[in-house]
Scaffold this active site. Structure first.
Site, PDB file in Angstrom:
ATOM      1  N   HIS A 167      -9.564   1.382   5.153  1.00  0.00           N
ATOM      2  CA  HIS A 167      -8.269   1.535   5.821  1.00  0.00           C
ATOM      3  C   HIS A 167      -8.433   2.471   7.021  1.00  0.00           C
ATOM      4  O   HIS A 167      -9.194   3.431   6.957  1.00  0.00           O
ATOM      5  CB  HIS A 167      -7.229   2.082   4.837  1.00  0.00           C
ATOM      6  CG  HIS A 167      -5.835   1.993   5.364  1.00  0.00           C
ATOM      7  ND1 HIS A 167      -5.336   2.897   6.274  1.00  0.00           N
ATOM      8  CD2 HIS A 167      -4.851   1.094   5.143  1.00  0.00           C
ATOM      9  CE1 HIS A 167      -4.093   2.549   6.579  1.00  0.00           C
ATOM     10  NE2 HIS A 167      -3.772   1.463   5.909  1.00  0.00           N
TER      11      HIS A 167
ATOM     12  N   GLU B 146      -6.673   4.786   8.073  1.00  0.00           N
ATOM     13  CA  GLU B 146      -6.410   6.203   7.781  1.00  0.00           C
ATOM     14  C   GLU B 146      -7.655   6.859   7.183  1.00  0.00           C
ATOM     15  O   GLU B 146      -7.940   8.026   7.448  1.00  0.00           O
ATOM     16  CB  GLU B 146      -5.188   6.324   6.854  1.00  0.00           C
ATOM     17  CG  GLU B 146      -3.906   6.053   7.634  1.00  0.00           C
ATOM     18  CD  GLU B 146      -2.773   5.470   6.827  1.00  0.00           C
ATOM     19  OE1 GLU B 146      -2.805   5.526   5.591  1.00  0.00           O
ATOM     20  OE2 GLU B 146      -1.837   4.913   7.454  1.00  0.00           O
TER      21      GLU B 146
ATOM     22  N   ASN C  65       0.865  -1.177   0.000  1.00  0.00           N
ATOM     23  CA  ASN C  65       0.000   0.000   0.000  1.00  0.00           C
ATOM     24  C   ASN C  65       0.904   1.231   0.000  1.00  0.00           C
ATOM     25  O   ASN C  65       1.489   1.568   1.024  1.00  0.00           O
ATOM     26  CB  ASN C  65      -0.904  -0.033   1.245  1.00  0.00           C
ATOM     27  CG  ASN C  65      -1.746   1.216   1.368  1.00  0.00           C
ATOM     28  OD1 ASN C  65      -1.786   2.052   0.455  1.00  0.00           O
ATOM     29  ND2 ASN C  65      -2.437   1.366   2.495  1.00  0.00           N
TER      30      ASN C  65
ATOM     31  N   GLY D 191       2.682   2.218  10.851  1.00  0.00           N
ATOM     32  CA  GLY D 191       3.653   3.304  10.712  1.00  0.00           C
ATOM     33  C   GLY D 191       4.387   3.635  11.989  1.00  0.00           C
ATOM     34  O   GLY D 191       5.072   4.648  12.080  1.00  0.00           O
TER      35      GLY D 191
ATOM     36  N   SER E 196       3.501  -2.290  10.343  1.00  0.00           N
ATOM     37  CA  SER E 196       4.958  -2.437  10.529  1.00  0.00           C
ATOM     38  C   SER E 196       5.452  -3.841  10.191  1.00  0.00           C
ATOM     39  O   SER E 196       6.339  -4.380  10.856  1.00  0.00           O
ATOM     40  CB  SER E 196       5.370  -2.039  11.958  1.00  0.00           C
ATOM     41  OG  SER E 196       5.017  -0.691  12.202  1.00  0.00           O
TER      42      SER E 196
ATOM     43  N   LYS F 140       0.154   4.265  -0.290  1.00  0.00           N
ATOM     44  CA  LYS F 140      -0.472   5.445   0.340  1.00  0.00           C
ATOM     45  C   LYS F 140      -0.252   6.682  -0.548  1.00  0.00           C
ATOM     46  O   LYS F 140      -0.237   6.561  -1.768  1.00  0.00           O
ATOM     47  CB  LYS F 140       0.054   5.613   1.774  1.00  0.00           C
ATOM     48  CG  LYS F 140      -0.155   4.325   2.589  1.00  0.00           C
ATOM     49  CD  LYS F 140       0.080   4.485   4.069  1.00  0.00           C
ATOM     50  CE  LYS F 140      -0.167   3.146   4.763  1.00  0.00           C
ATOM     51  NZ  LYS F 140      -0.040   3.204   6.214  1.00  0.00           N
TER      52      LYS F 140
ATOM     53  N   GLU G 144      -5.465  -4.769  10.615  1.00  0.00           N
ATOM     54  CA  GLU G 144      -4.422  -3.757  10.818  1.00  0.00           C
ATOM     55  C   GLU G 144      -4.674  -3.039  12.143  1.00  0.00           C
ATOM     56  O   GLU G 144      -5.469  -2.103  12.199  1.00  0.00           O
ATOM     57  CB  GLU G 144      -4.446  -2.735   9.673  1.00  0.00           C
ATOM     58  CG  GLU G 144      -4.162  -3.337   8.313  1.00  0.00           C
ATOM     59  CD  GLU G 144      -3.582  -2.306   7.354  1.00  0.00           C
ATOM     60  OE1 GLU G 144      -2.553  -2.597   6.751  1.00  0.00           O
ATOM     61  OE2 GLU G 144      -4.141  -1.196   7.244  1.00  0.00           O
TER      62      GLU G 144
HETATM   63  P1  13P Z   1       3.071   0.254   7.727  1.00  0.00           P
HETATM   64  O1  13P Z   1       3.522  -1.038   7.112  1.00  0.00           O
HETATM   65  O2  13P Z   1       3.829   1.451   7.270  1.00  0.00           O
HETATM   66  O3  13P Z   1       2.956   0.139   9.217  1.00  0.00           O
HETATM   67  O4  13P Z   1       1.560   0.502   7.182  1.00  0.00           O
HETATM   68  C1  13P Z   1       0.650  -0.517   7.265  1.00  0.00           C
HETATM   69  C2  13P Z   1      -0.548  -0.131   6.489  1.00  0.00           C
HETATM   70  O5  13P Z   1      -1.264   0.787   6.842  1.00  0.00           O
HETATM   71  C3  13P Z   1      -0.824  -0.875   5.259  1.00  0.00           C
HETATM   72  O6  13P Z   1      -2.085  -0.563   4.756  1.00  0.00           O
END
Ligand code: 13P
Length: 255
Positions: free
Chosen positions: A101, A103, A15, A179, A217, A17, A173
């Site tokens: 997601h 976010e 992803n 992150g 992560s 982003k 997640e």
């Molecule tokens: P990270 O791997 O940067 O923690 O992000 C995970 C994520 O949100 C994947 O959609």
């Protein structure tokens, strides 16, 4: 419920982003394709920004790496300024779309009901939804992890037939692991993954083949331990997917 990982092909989605120009996305996509070229035992997907989807899908056409979008609107067309529909994503060559997601939920106020409408739109358009669920740190600390995940999952897949569910993936997640460099332990991930599979099993026969991805992560050095858990079938990877070498290494380690 008992489950057999052998029934489920590992699945890894990068992803990306909000990152990358078209040129940068093409370069990364090409490196990922080359990096996993000899791999036969996993599904590999990249999810660039909307602006790079068409170019990346063209570049990866007929190869082993598929393309996902990071969101879609729930109507197919109409007066919805700024939105992108599922049929438009299919038109540019996407096979998957990430939905719900954290976010989107946390930063853009996306509600459980919208995730369901979007997932149905994706299915109508022939896309496979990757439905994200996961608790915040406050919810985990309050002992509400499973209840929160259950509520998100129930809402997202409400009204789906077995055929619909058979085309979905679920990504667990935990918000506190995204992150942050703080990965869920394999045991923490397995507990929630098994819970998700058992929950789906109560309503559908597709549970044994449902692929449940872990996200938060995930890195080359922790993927193996996570993938060794019975119900962890792959990863939805943020930061570590922005470098082709680490993403390809992770896919290989985890497959
Ligand atoms: P990270 O791997 O940067 O923690 O992000 C995970 C994520 O949100 C994947 O959609």
């Amino acid at each position: 419920m008992s489950s057999s990982p052998a029934q489920r092909r590992p699945f890894f989605c990068g992803n990306w982003k909000l990152n990358g120009s078209i040129a940068e996305s093409l370069a990364l996509a090409t490196e990922v394709r080359n990096g996993v070229a000899t791999l036969r035992n996993a599904d590999v997907v990249v999810a660039p920004s909307f602006t790079a989807l068409h170019a990346v899908a063209k570049r990866l056409e007929d190869g082993p790496v598929a393309v996902s979008a990071q969101d879609c609107h729930f109507e197919d067309k109409g007066a919805f300024t700024g939105e992108v529909s599922a049929p438009q994503l299919a038109d540019v060559g996407c096979k998957y779309v990430i939905l719900g997601h954290s976010e989107r939920r946390q930063l853009f106020g996306e509600l459980d009901a919208a995730v369901n409408l979007k997932a149905r739109a994706a299915l109508r358009a022939g896309l496979s939804p990757i439905i994200c669920v996961g608790e915040t740190l406050a919810e985990r600390d309050a002992g509400e992890t499973l209840g929160r995940v259950q509520a998100q999952l129930d809402a997202a897949i409400a009204g789906m037939t077995d055929a619909d569910l058979g085309r979905c993936l679920v990504a667990y997640e935990p918000v506190w692991a995204i992150g942050t460099g703080r990965t869920a332990t394999p045991g923490q991930a397995q507990e929630v993954h098994a819970f998700i599979r058992a929950s789906v099993a109560r309503r559908s026969g597709v549970a044994p083949t449902l692929r449940i991805l872990y996200g938060g992560s995930m890195k080359p050095d922790n993927v193996r331990a996570l993938m060794s858990e019975a119900d962890v079938d792959g990863g939805l990877v943020g930061g570590a997917s922005l470098q082709a070498e680490s993403f390809a290494r992770m896919v290989k380690e985890g497959s």
